[in-house]
Design a protein around this motif. Structure first.
Motif, PDB file in Angstrom:
ATOM      1  N   ASP A   1       0.827  -1.219   0.000  1.00 49.18           N
ATOM      2  CA  ASP A   1       0.000   0.000   0.000  1.00 49.18           C
ATOM      3  C   ASP A   1       0.854   1.260   0.000  1.00 49.18           C
ATOM      4  OD1 ASP A   1      -2.211  -1.683   0.094  1.00 49.18           O
ATOM      5  OD2 ASP A   1      -2.434  -1.513   2.274  1.00 49.18           O
ATOM      6  N   GLY A   2       1.870   1.257  -0.879  1.00 46.80           N
ATOM      7  CA  GLY A   2       2.727   2.430  -0.987  1.00 46.80           C
ATOM      8  C   GLY A   2       3.546   2.716   0.262  1.00 46.80           C
ATOM      9  N   GLY A   3       3.808   1.696   1.062  1.00 44.82           N
ATOM     10  CA  GLY A   3       4.608   1.872   2.274  1.00 44.82           C
ATOM     11  C   GLY A   3       3.804   2.314   3.479  1.00 44.82           C
ATOM     12  N   HIS A   4       2.478   2.304   3.364  1.00 49.14           N
ATOM     13  CA  HIS A   4       1.631   2.692   4.494  1.00 49.14           C
ATOM     14  C   HIS A   4       1.285   1.513   5.389  1.00 49.14           C
ATOM     15  CE1 HIS A   4       1.536   6.668   2.995  1.00 49.14           C
ATOM     16  NE2 HIS A   4       0.824   6.366   1.920  1.00 49.14           N
ATOM     17  N   ASP A   5       1.617   0.322   4.938  1.00 53.15           N
ATOM     18  CA  ASP A   5       1.430  -0.870   5.750  1.00 53.15           C
ATOM     19  C   ASP A   5       2.516  -1.870   5.347  1.00 53.15           C
ATOM     20  OD1 ASP A   5       0.369  -2.583   7.653  1.00 53.15           O
ATOM     21  OD2 ASP A   5      -1.616  -2.714   6.734  1.00 53.15           O
ATOM     22  N   PHE A   6       2.625  -2.961   6.096  1.00 56.48           N
ATOM     23  CA  PHE A   6       3.680  -3.942   5.878  1.00 56.48           C
ATOM     24  C   PHE A   6       3.134  -5.340   6.078  1.00 56.48           C
ATOM     25  CE2 PHE A   6       5.512   0.037   6.991  1.00 56.48           C
ATOM     26  CZ  PHE A   6       6.628   0.147   6.192  1.00 56.48           C
ATOM     27  N   ARG A   7       3.364  -6.213   5.103  1.00 59.72           N
ATOM     28  CA  ARG A   7       2.963  -7.614   5.205  1.00 59.72           C
ATOM     29  C   ARG A   7       4.113  -8.396   5.830  1.00 59.72           C
ATOM     30  NH1 ARG A   7      -1.054  -9.800   3.313  1.00 59.72           N
ATOM     31  NH2 ARG A   7      -1.337  -8.416   1.532  1.00 59.72           N
ATOM     32  N   ILE A   8       3.768  -9.260   6.759  1.00 61.36           N
ATOM     33  CA  ILE A   8       4.757 -10.078   7.439  1.00 61.36           C
ATOM     34  C   ILE A   8       5.008 -11.306   6.563  1.00 61.36           C
ATOM     35  CG2 ILE A   8       5.355 -11.318   9.550  1.00 61.36           C
ATOM     36  CD1 ILE A   8       3.156  -9.430  10.896  1.00 61.36           C
ATOM     37  N   ARG A   9       6.144 -11.310   5.888  1.00 62.22           N
ATOM     38  CA  ARG A   9       6.489 -12.404   4.970  1.00 62.22           C
ATOM     39  C   ARG A   9       7.006 -13.620   5.706  1.00 62.22           C
ATOM     40  NH1 ARG A   9      10.181 -11.060   0.310  1.00 62.22           N
ATOM     41  NH2 ARG A   9       9.517 -13.163  -0.174  1.00 62.22           N
ATOM     42  N   LEU A  10       7.695 -13.382   6.828  1.00 60.19           N
ATOM     43  CA  LEU A  10       8.308 -14.473   7.585  1.00 60.19           C
ATOM     44  C   LEU A  10       8.401 -14.055   9.038  1.00 60.19           C
ATOM     45  CD1 LEU A  10      10.023 -17.162   7.613  1.00 60.19           C
ATOM     46  CD2 LEU A  10      12.006 -15.662   7.418  1.00 60.19           C
ATOM     47  N   GLU A  11       7.974 -14.925   9.929  1.00 60.98           N
ATOM     48  CA  GLU A  11       8.081 -14.674  11.370  1.00 60.98           C
ATOM     49  C   GLU A  11       9.147 -15.605  11.914  1.00 60.98           C
ATOM     50  OE1 GLU A  11       7.232 -12.195  13.477  1.00 60.98           O
ATOM     51  OE2 GLU A  11       5.151 -12.714  13.864  1.00 60.98           O
ATOM     52  N   GLY A  12      10.166 -15.054  12.543  1.00 58.07           N
ATOM     53  CA  GLY A  12      11.257 -15.862  13.073  1.00 58.07           C
ATOM     54  C   GLY A  12      10.780 -16.829  14.147  1.00 58.07           C
ATOM     55  N   THR A  13      11.360 -18.025  14.153  1.00 56.41           N
ATOM     56  CA  THR A  13      10.930 -19.060  15.098  1.00 56.41           C
ATOM     57  C   THR A  13      11.186 -18.663  16.553  1.00 56.41           C
ATOM     58  OG1 THR A  13      13.057 -20.194  14.803  1.00 56.41           O
ATOM     59  CG2 THR A  13      11.185 -20.955  13.460  1.00 56.41           C
ATOM     60  N   ALA A  14      12.271 -17.957  16.812  1.00 60.57           N
ATOM     61  CA  ALA A  14      12.548 -17.502  18.182  1.00 60.57           C
ATOM     62  C   ALA A  14      11.553 -16.427  18.594  1.00 60.57           C
ATOM     63  CB  ALA A  14      13.980 -16.986  18.300  1.00 60.57           C
ATOM     64  N   ILE A  15      11.112 -15.613  17.632  1.00 62.31           N
ATOM     65  CA  ILE A  15      10.102 -14.590  17.935  1.00 62.31           C
ATOM     66  C   ILE A  15       8.777 -15.259  18.260  1.00 62.31           C
ATOM     67  CG2 ILE A  15       8.769 -12.663  16.963  1.00 62.31           C
ATOM     68  CD1 ILE A  15      11.325 -11.848  15.457  1.00 62.31           C
ATOM     69  N   VAL A  16       8.428 -16.283  17.506  1.00 65.35           N
ATOM     70  CA  VAL A  16       7.200 -17.035  17.802  1.00 65.35           C
ATOM     71  C   VAL A  16       7.297 -17.654  19.198  1.00 65.35           C
ATOM     72  CG1 VAL A  16       5.793 -19.021  17.134  1.00 65.35           C
ATOM     73  CG2 VAL A  16       6.653 -17.461  15.373  1.00 65.35           C
ATOM     74  N   ALA A  17       8.460 -18.171  19.561  1.00 64.28           N
ATOM     75  CA  ALA A  17       8.649 -18.765  20.887  1.00 64.28           C
ATOM     76  C   ALA A  17       8.498 -17.708  21.990  1.00 64.28           C
ATOM     77  CB  ALA A  17      10.016 -19.439  20.975  1.00 64.28           C
ATOM     78  N   ILE A  18       9.002 -16.506  21.751  1.00 64.88           N
ATOM     79  CA  ILE A  18       8.915 -15.426  22.742  1.00 64.88           C
ATOM     80  C   ILE A  18       7.481 -14.919  22.870  1.00 64.88           C
ATOM     81  CG2 ILE A  18       9.574 -13.022  23.211  1.00 64.88           C
ATOM     82  CD1 ILE A  18      12.351 -13.726  21.977  1.00 64.88           C
ATOM     83  N   THR A  19       6.815 -14.704  21.736  1.00 68.70           N
ATOM     84  CA  THR A  19       5.478 -14.089  21.755  1.00 68.70           C
ATOM     85  C   THR A  19       4.339 -15.096  21.837  1.00 68.70           C
ATOM     86  OG1 THR A  19       5.243 -14.080  19.336  1.00 68.70           O
ATOM     87  CG2 THR A  19       6.312 -12.153  20.364  1.00 68.70           C
ATOM     88  N   GLY A  20       4.605 -16.326  21.403  1.00 66.28           N
ATOM     89  CA  GLY A  20       3.552 -17.317  21.375  1.00 66.28           C
ATOM     90  C   GLY A  20       2.619 -17.163  20.186  1.00 66.28           C
ATOM     91  N   GLU A  21       2.986 -16.327  19.210  1.00 66.33           N
ATOM     92  CA  GLU A  21       2.130 -16.071  18.052  1.00 66.33           C
ATOM     93  C   GLU A  21       2.954 -16.026  16.767  1.00 66.33           C
ATOM     94  OE1 GLU A  21      -1.197 -13.347  20.325  1.00 66.33           O
ATOM     95  OE2 GLU A  21       0.002 -12.433  18.777  1.00 66.33           O
ATOM     96  N   ASP A  22       2.361 -16.522  15.697  1.00 64.67           N
ATOM     97  CA  ASP A  22       2.986 -16.459  14.375  1.00 64.67           C
ATOM     98  C   ASP A  22       2.097 -15.587  13.491  1.00 64.67           C
ATOM     99  OD1 ASP A  22       4.016 -16.793  11.823  1.00 64.67           O
ATOM    100  OD2 ASP A  22       4.265 -18.960  12.021  1.00 64.67           O
ATOM    101  N   TRP A  23       2.605 -14.437  13.087  1.00 61.07           N
ATOM    102  CA  TRP A  23       1.840 -13.461  12.309  1.00 61.07           C
ATOM    103  C   TRP A  23       2.160 -13.536  10.814  1.00 61.07           C
ATOM    104  CZ3 TRP A  23      -1.843 -10.005  14.174  1.00 61.07           C
ATOM    105  CH2 TRP A  23      -2.017 -10.014  15.551  1.00 61.07           C
ATOM    106  N   THR A  24       2.845 -14.570  10.372  1.00 62.07           N
ATOM    107  CA  THR A  24       3.177 -14.702   8.953  1.00 62.07           C
ATOM    108  C   THR A  24       1.915 -14.540   8.102  1.00 62.07           C
ATOM    109  OG1 THR A  24       5.020 -16.183   9.470  1.00 62.07           O
ATOM    110  CG2 THR A  24       4.202 -16.213   7.199  1.00 62.07           C
ATOM    111  N   GLY A  25       2.021 -13.694   7.073  1.00 60.12           N
ATOM    112  CA  GLY A  25       0.904 -13.449   6.168  1.00 60.12           C
ATOM    113  C   GLY A  25      -0.006 -12.317   6.599  1.00 60.12           C
ATOM    114  N   LYS A  26       0.073 -11.904   7.849  1.00 67.27           N
ATOM    115  CA  LYS A  26      -0.743 -10.791   8.343  1.00 67.27           C
ATOM    116  C   LYS A  26      -0.026  -9.474   8.048  1.00 67.27           C
ATOM    117  CE  LYS A  26      -3.693 -13.447  10.619  1.00 67.27           C
ATOM    118  NZ  LYS A  26      -4.364 -14.378   9.821  1.00 67.27           N
ATOM    119  N   ARG A  27      -0.629  -8.390   8.487  1.00 67.87           N
ATOM    120  CA  ARG A  27      -0.050  -7.061   8.278  1.00 67.87           C
ATOM    121  C   ARG A  27       0.340  -6.429   9.617  1.00 67.87           C
ATOM    122  NH1 ARG A  27      -2.231  -3.788   3.443  1.00 67.87           N
ATOM    123  NH2 ARG A  27      -2.567  -5.405   1.887  1.00 67.87           N
ATOM    124  N   ALA A  28       1.271  -5.487   9.522  1.00 69.43           N
ATOM    125  CA  ALA A  28       1.670  -4.735  10.721  1.00 69.43           C
ATOM    126  C   ALA A  28       0.461  -4.025  11.320  1.00 69.43           C
ATOM    127  CB  ALA A  28       2.776  -3.744  10.382  1.00 69.43           C
TER     128      ALA A  28
END
Length: 147
Positions: free
Chosen positions: A50-77
């Motif tokens: 969207d012209g840099g007004h939003d960001f799609r999460i292409r890849l969520e790091g496995t350690a980040i998923v372990a820390i947060t308990g959530e995988d946002w891959t495919g979602k938006r910021a």
């Protein structure tokens, strides 16, 4: 970089700066998985849409998923912002526009227990192109891990 930040964040920021060289911002070809191996699970890749007004999460790091308990891959910021009332979209937009990293020390939104340092790094998907990606990097505060 805050004194409480993981040494791994220091080394990644140094690697990012050295890799960028005179280009100011490195491109993805320079930041391949082999080169990023020491930090890989701690990196999520956000791509401008969207012209840099939003960001799609292409890849969520496995350690980040372990820390947060959530995988946002495919979602938006903006989805993360809506869920937690944070300003990640705004911060990423600033990183893309300024070509400068951004650092935050904070609590994990998902559990309000763990202290982390978050590093946002601007990246070009192709050499000479626009800054159109942000690497979001999260490490737990080492002092908290030791406690």
């Amino acid at each position: 970089m805050p004194a409480s930040a993981s040494p791994s964040l220091h080394s990644l920021l140094e690697f990012w700066s050295r890799t960028a060289g005179s280009d100011e911002v490195p491109n993805r070809a320079q930041l391949d998985p082999f080169a990023l191996r020491p930090w890989l699970g701690h990196i999520s890749i956000y791509e401008a849409v969207d012209g840099g007004h939003d960001f799609r999460i292409r890849l969520e790091g496995t350690a980040i998923v372990a820390i947060t308990g959530e995988d946002w891959t495919g979602k938006r910021a903006s989805d993360v912002d809506a869920r937690y009332g944070c300003r990640i979209t705004e911060f990423m937009h600033e990183v893309v526009c300024t070509h400068r990293p951004m650092i935050h020390t904070m609590r994990v939104f998902q559990n309000d227990v763990e202290s982390i340092t978050r590093l946002l790094l601007p990246v070009r998907s192709r050499r000479g192109g626009l800054v159109d990606q942000v690497f979001l990097v999260i490490y737990a505060d080492p002092q908290q891990i030791a406690a």
